[in-house]
Design an enzyme around this catalytic site. Structure first.
Site, PDB file in Angstrom:
ATOM      1  N   THR A 128       0.839  -1.194   0.000  1.00  0.00           N
ATOM      2  CA  THR A 128       0.000   0.000   0.000  1.00  0.00           C
ATOM      3  C   THR A 128       0.878   1.249   0.000  1.00  0.00           C
ATOM      4  O   THR A 128       1.813   1.355   0.793  1.00  0.00           O
ATOM      5  CB  THR A 128      -0.916  -0.029   1.244  1.00  0.00           C
ATOM      6  OG1 THR A 128      -1.854  -1.079   1.058  1.00  0.00           O
ATOM      7  CG2 THR A 128      -1.641   1.288   1.454  1.00  0.00           C
ATOM      8  N   GLN A 156      -4.605  -7.131  -5.785  1.00  0.00           N
ATOM      9  CA  GLN A 156      -5.032  -7.669  -4.487  1.00  0.00           C
ATOM     10  C   GLN A 156      -6.398  -7.094  -4.099  1.00  0.00           C
ATOM     11  O   GLN A 156      -6.561  -5.878  -3.973  1.00  0.00           O
ATOM     12  CB  GLN A 156      -3.993  -7.348  -3.404  1.00  0.00           C
ATOM     13  CG  GLN A 156      -4.251  -8.164  -2.146  1.00  0.00           C
ATOM     14  CD  GLN A 156      -3.345  -7.832  -0.990  1.00  0.00           C
ATOM     15  OE1 GLN A 156      -3.081  -6.659  -0.703  1.00  0.00           O
ATOM     16  NE2 GLN A 156      -2.877  -8.850  -0.282  1.00  0.00           N
ATOM     17  N   HIS A 197      -7.281 -10.984  -0.696  1.00  0.00           N
ATOM     18  CA  HIS A 197      -6.568 -10.599   0.532  1.00  0.00           C
ATOM     19  C   HIS A 197      -7.341 -11.138   1.730  1.00  0.00           C
ATOM     20  O   HIS A 197      -8.354 -10.573   2.136  1.00  0.00           O
ATOM     21  CB  HIS A 197      -6.487  -9.071   0.590  1.00  0.00           C
ATOM     22  CG  HIS A 197      -5.530  -8.536   1.613  1.00  0.00           C
ATOM     23  ND1 HIS A 197      -4.905  -9.330   2.558  1.00  0.00           N
ATOM     24  CD2 HIS A 197      -5.078  -7.268   1.841  1.00  0.00           C
ATOM     25  CE1 HIS A 197      -4.122  -8.556   3.305  1.00  0.00           C
ATOM     26  NE2 HIS A 197      -4.205  -7.315   2.888  1.00  0.00           N
ATOM     27  N   ASN A 199      -3.698 -10.390   7.360  1.00  0.00           N
ATOM     28  CA  ASN A 199      -3.404  -9.119   8.037  1.00  0.00           C
ATOM     29  C   ASN A 199      -4.569  -8.463   8.760  1.00  0.00           C
ATOM     30  O   ASN A 199      -4.614  -7.238   8.904  1.00  0.00           O
ATOM     31  CB  ASN A 199      -2.772  -8.132   7.043  1.00  0.00           C
ATOM     32  CG  ASN A 199      -1.403  -8.600   6.595  1.00  0.00           C
ATOM     33  OD1 ASN A 199      -0.822  -9.496   7.208  1.00  0.00           O
ATOM     34  ND2 ASN A 199      -0.885  -8.027   5.528  1.00  0.00           N
ATOM     35  N   TYR A 235      -7.759  -8.081   8.042  1.00  0.00           N
ATOM     36  CA  TYR A 235      -8.852  -7.411   7.325  1.00  0.00           C
ATOM     37  C   TYR A 235     -10.087  -8.324   7.296  1.00  0.00           C
ATOM     38  O   TYR A 235     -10.106  -9.376   7.946  1.00  0.00           O
ATOM     39  CB  TYR A 235      -8.366  -6.975   5.937  1.00  0.00           C
ATOM     40  CG  TYR A 235      -7.271  -5.931   6.073  1.00  0.00           C
ATOM     41  CD1 TYR A 235      -7.565  -4.678   6.628  1.00  0.00           C
ATOM     42  CD2 TYR A 235      -5.953  -6.207   5.751  1.00  0.00           C
ATOM     43  CE1 TYR A 235      -6.571  -3.725   6.819  1.00  0.00           C
ATOM     44  CE2 TYR A 235      -4.945  -5.258   5.938  1.00  0.00           C
ATOM     45  CZ  TYR A 235      -5.265  -4.016   6.478  1.00  0.00           C
ATOM     46  OH  TYR A 235      -4.280  -3.082   6.690  1.00  0.00           O
ATOM     47  N   ARG A 259      -4.056 -14.762  -0.219  1.00  0.00           N
ATOM     48  CA  ARG A 259      -3.030 -14.464   0.784  1.00  0.00           C
ATOM     49  C   ARG A 259      -3.585 -14.730   2.177  1.00  0.00           C
ATOM     50  O   ARG A 259      -4.667 -14.237   2.527  1.00  0.00           O
ATOM     51  CB  ARG A 259      -2.591 -13.001   0.677  1.00  0.00           C
ATOM     52  CG  ARG A 259      -1.339 -12.722   1.488  1.00  0.00           C
ATOM     53  CD  ARG A 259      -0.743 -11.351   1.216  1.00  0.00           C
ATOM     54  NE  ARG A 259       0.724 -11.425   1.289  1.00  0.00           N
ATOM     55  CZ  ARG A 259       1.513 -10.442   1.708  1.00  0.00           C
ATOM     56  NH1 ARG A 259       1.010  -9.283   2.057  1.00  0.00           N
ATOM     57  NH2 ARG A 259       2.823 -10.600   1.755  1.00  0.00           N
ATOM     58  N   ASN A 294      -3.083  -5.717  12.919  1.00  0.00           N
ATOM     59  CA  ASN A 294      -4.461  -5.229  13.065  1.00  0.00           C
ATOM     60  C   ASN A 294      -5.239  -5.978  14.136  1.00  0.00           C
ATOM     61  O   ASN A 294      -6.462  -6.150  14.041  1.00  0.00           O
ATOM     62  CB  ASN A 294      -5.197  -5.225  11.719  1.00  0.00           C
ATOM     63  CG  ASN A 294      -4.629  -4.164  10.802  1.00  0.00           C
ATOM     64  OD1 ASN A 294      -4.362  -3.047  11.245  1.00  0.00           O
ATOM     65  ND2 ASN A 294      -4.398  -4.505   9.546  1.00  0.00           N
ATOM     66  N   GLY A 320       8.744  -7.683  -0.169  1.00  0.00           N
ATOM     67  CA  GLY A 320       8.016  -6.430   0.006  1.00  0.00           C
ATOM     68  C   GLY A 320       8.944  -5.233  -0.034  1.00  0.00           C
ATOM     69  O   GLY A 320       9.214  -4.670  -1.102  1.00  0.00           O
TER      70      GLY A 320
HETATM   71  C1  LIG Z   1       4.590   0.081   3.012  1.00  0.00           C
HETATM   72  C2  LIG Z   1       3.952  -1.275   3.153  1.00  0.00           C
HETATM   73  C3  LIG Z   1       2.694  -1.498   2.640  1.00  0.00           C
HETATM   74  C4  LIG Z   1       2.099  -2.760   2.706  1.00  0.00           C
HETATM   75  N1  LIG Z   1       0.869  -2.970   2.121  1.00  0.00           N
HETATM   76  C5  LIG Z   1       0.353  -4.218   2.075  1.00  0.00           C
HETATM   77  C6  LIG Z   1      -0.845  -4.470   1.337  1.00  0.00           C
HETATM   78  O1  LIG Z   1      -1.419  -3.577   0.695  1.00  0.00           O
HETATM   79  N2  LIG Z   1      -1.337  -5.743   1.342  1.00  0.00           N
HETATM   80  C7  LIG Z   1      -0.713  -6.758   2.035  1.00  0.00           C
HETATM   81  O2  LIG Z   1      -1.193  -7.898   2.005  1.00  0.00           O
HETATM   82  N3  LIG Z   1       0.441  -6.540   2.703  1.00  0.00           N
HETATM   83  C8  LIG Z   1       0.990  -5.308   2.726  1.00  0.00           C
HETATM   84  N4  LIG Z   1       2.190  -5.105   3.353  1.00  0.00           N
HETATM   85  C9  LIG Z   1       2.955  -6.262   3.862  1.00  0.00           C
HETATM   86  C10 LIG Z   1       3.951  -6.738   2.790  1.00  0.00           C
HETATM   87  O3  LIG Z   1       3.277  -7.275   1.663  1.00  0.00           O
HETATM   88  C11 LIG Z   1       4.891  -7.838   3.343  1.00  0.00           C
HETATM   89  O4  LIG Z   1       4.095  -8.878   3.860  1.00  0.00           O
HETATM   90  C12 LIG Z   1       5.824  -7.330   4.440  1.00  0.00           C
HETATM   91  O5  LIG Z   1       6.441  -6.106   4.050  1.00  0.00           O
HETATM   92  C13 LIG Z   1       6.897  -8.356   4.767  1.00  0.00           C
HETATM   93  O6  LIG Z   1       7.691  -8.654   3.619  1.00  0.00           O
HETATM   94  P1  LIG Z   1       9.181  -8.016   3.452  1.00  0.00           P
HETATM   95  O7  LIG Z   1       9.939  -8.407   4.699  1.00  0.00           O
HETATM   96  O8  LIG Z   1       9.737  -8.627   2.216  1.00  0.00           O
HETATM   97  O9  LIG Z   1       9.000  -6.528   3.366  1.00  0.00           O
HETATM   98  C14 LIG Z   1       2.791  -3.838   3.339  1.00  0.00           C
HETATM   99  C15 LIG Z   1       4.061  -3.597   3.872  1.00  0.00           C
HETATM  100  C16 LIG Z   1       4.652  -2.340   3.786  1.00  0.00           C
HETATM  101  C17 LIG Z   1       6.041  -2.131   4.344  1.00  0.00           C
END
Ligand SMILES: Cc1cc2nc3c(=O)[nH]c(=O)nc-3n(C[C@H](O)[C@H](O)[C@H](O)COP(=O)(O)O)c2cc1C
Length: 369
Positions: A25, A97, A179, A182, A184, A231, A239, A327
């Site tokens: 996001t 998503q 989705h 997390n 939701y 997911r 949350n 991510g």
């Molecule tokens: C800025 C940001 C926005 C995120 N937005 C979403 C999202 O829209 N949907 C989702 O399922 N996870 C979201 N996440 C979680 C990431 O998809 C991911 O699970 C998390 O960053 C861990 O992976 P990484 O260690 O490779 O960053 C977000 C994480 C960050 C840092």
């Protein structure tokens, strides 16, 4: 032995490598409309085997944060069309998503300033992100939700299905990711801390999984299982959700998903963006994968959370994963695939530009020369 740079057929998705951009996001879609820079941002990252978009609201009621995109209005779909076109031109694959936030919202973001909706009228101890009339962003407590009546659930399933059809037929996405992670809406229904219902959608594991399975089966009927991923985050505290017995709950979920011919199942291991192991929330991911495979599930097994190249290669080599989602590394490295391949150093991400703003921290991270 599979490597990160091998191709993979995941359902209907023909992927050029095993490196996936996780959903992120970014709060840069005023009026819920993806902008021209959104197309630039995703196209810059198109060398990933698969891009998963930022979470995208299926309906106005599904909105929970300022300036996140939607999939329910003509201008939103036109905005996404620009994105998918740019990614396809750059040789990439992209799924969107599908998001309903449930209780993780604020009255100011809901239709007519109403309360957000949830399985039960229990507030999440968590924050959402708002932007004021002057364009200043801030985090705010989520509003107390009202419990959905069972008679309202078919309309929610319908919204998911309409959004999926819009995504594939109108906006030309290669597929959709449901989705259900997390904390939701769908995760709120799954988990005991947020679902205190006494009807067919609460209580037993079968009942708590019912809405999720109705949503996924409906979308599969509409767009075909090979274009659908999901997911899940069995133990994340994100949350403010918790389940008393996540192992049997999620094994039930994946067993029910197995016959649907999904493209992939995407698992967040541990706390999203935090530790991969939680001493107070143990979980056996091998058993989860085995439950899916033993029930005939053929979809790719995608994993996420705090992966680096070494851990990713180890999981692929051992067969514990088919795809790895990254991510934060993708926020700051548009050419992450090349950098991983060449063992080049990674740009560090700037947290202050994650949510909201413009090109800075979005489309201006440098690629290798
Ligand atoms: C800025 C940001 C926005 C995120 N937005 C979403 C999202 O829209 N949907 C989702 O399922 N996870 C979201 N996440 C979680 C990431 O998809 C991911 O699970 C998390 O960053 C861990 O992976 P990484 O260690 O490779 O960053 C977000 C994480 C960050 C840092």
């Amino acid at each position: 032995m599979a490597s990160l740079f091998d191709p993979l057929q995941a359902g209907a998705l023909q992927l050029s490598n095993r490196i996936v951009m996780a959903p992120l996001t970014r709060n840069r879609s005023p009026g819920a409309i993806p902008q021209a820079i959104t197309a630039t941002y995703y196209a810059q990252r198109a060398s990933a085997g698969l891009l998963i978009t930022e979470a995208t609201a299926i309906s106005h009621q599904g909105q929970g944060y300022a300036d996140v995109p939607g999939l329910y209005g003509t201008e939103q779909l036109d905005g996404w069309k620009r994105v998918t076109h740019a990614v396809h031109e750059a040789g990439g694959k992209i799924v969107v998503q599908l998001w309903h936030v449930g209780r993780v919202s604020h009255t100011s973001l809901q239709p007519d300033g109403q309360a957000p909706v949830a399985p039960s009228a229990i507030a999440a101890k968590t924050k959402t992100y708002l932007i004021d009339a002057q364009g200043r962003g801030s985090f705010a407590e989520t509003s107390t939700p009202r419990a959905l009546d069972a008679s309202e659930l078919p309309a929610i399933v319908k919204s998911y299905r309409a959004a999926a059809r819009n995504a594939v037929e109108t906006a030309h996405f290669d597929g959709v990711e449901v989705h259900a992670a997390n904390g939701y809406l769908l995760d709120q229904f799954l988990k005991t801390s947020s679902n205190h219902r006494t009807d067919d959608y609460g209580g037993s594991i079968e009942n708590r999984a019912r809405l999720l399975l109705e949503v996924v089966r409906g979308i599969v009927d509409d767009v075909g299982g090979g274009k659908v991923g999901i997911r899940l985050s069995p133990v994340t505290p994100a949350n403010d959700v918790h389940d008393d017995a996540p192992q049997p709950l999620f094994e039930h979920v994946v067993r029910e998903l197995a016959p649907l011919g999904l493209a992939y199942v995407h698992i967040i291991e541990g706390a999203t963006g935090g530790p991969r192991e939680l001493p107070d929330r143990p979980f056996d991911y091998h058993a989860l994968q085995a439950a899916y495979r033993n029930a005939g599930g053929k979809g790719a097994w995608m994993v996420n959370n705090n992966y680096d190249k070494a851990l990713a290669e180890q999981k692929l080599a051992s067969g514990e994963a088919d795809l790895i989602a990254f991510g934060k590394p993708f926020i700051s490295n548009p050419d992450l695939v090349r950098r991983l391949k060449e063992d080049a150093p990674l740009n560090p991400p700037d947290k202050s530009t994650f949510y909201g703003g413009g090109e800075r921290g979005y489309t201006d991270y440098p690629a290798l020369a």
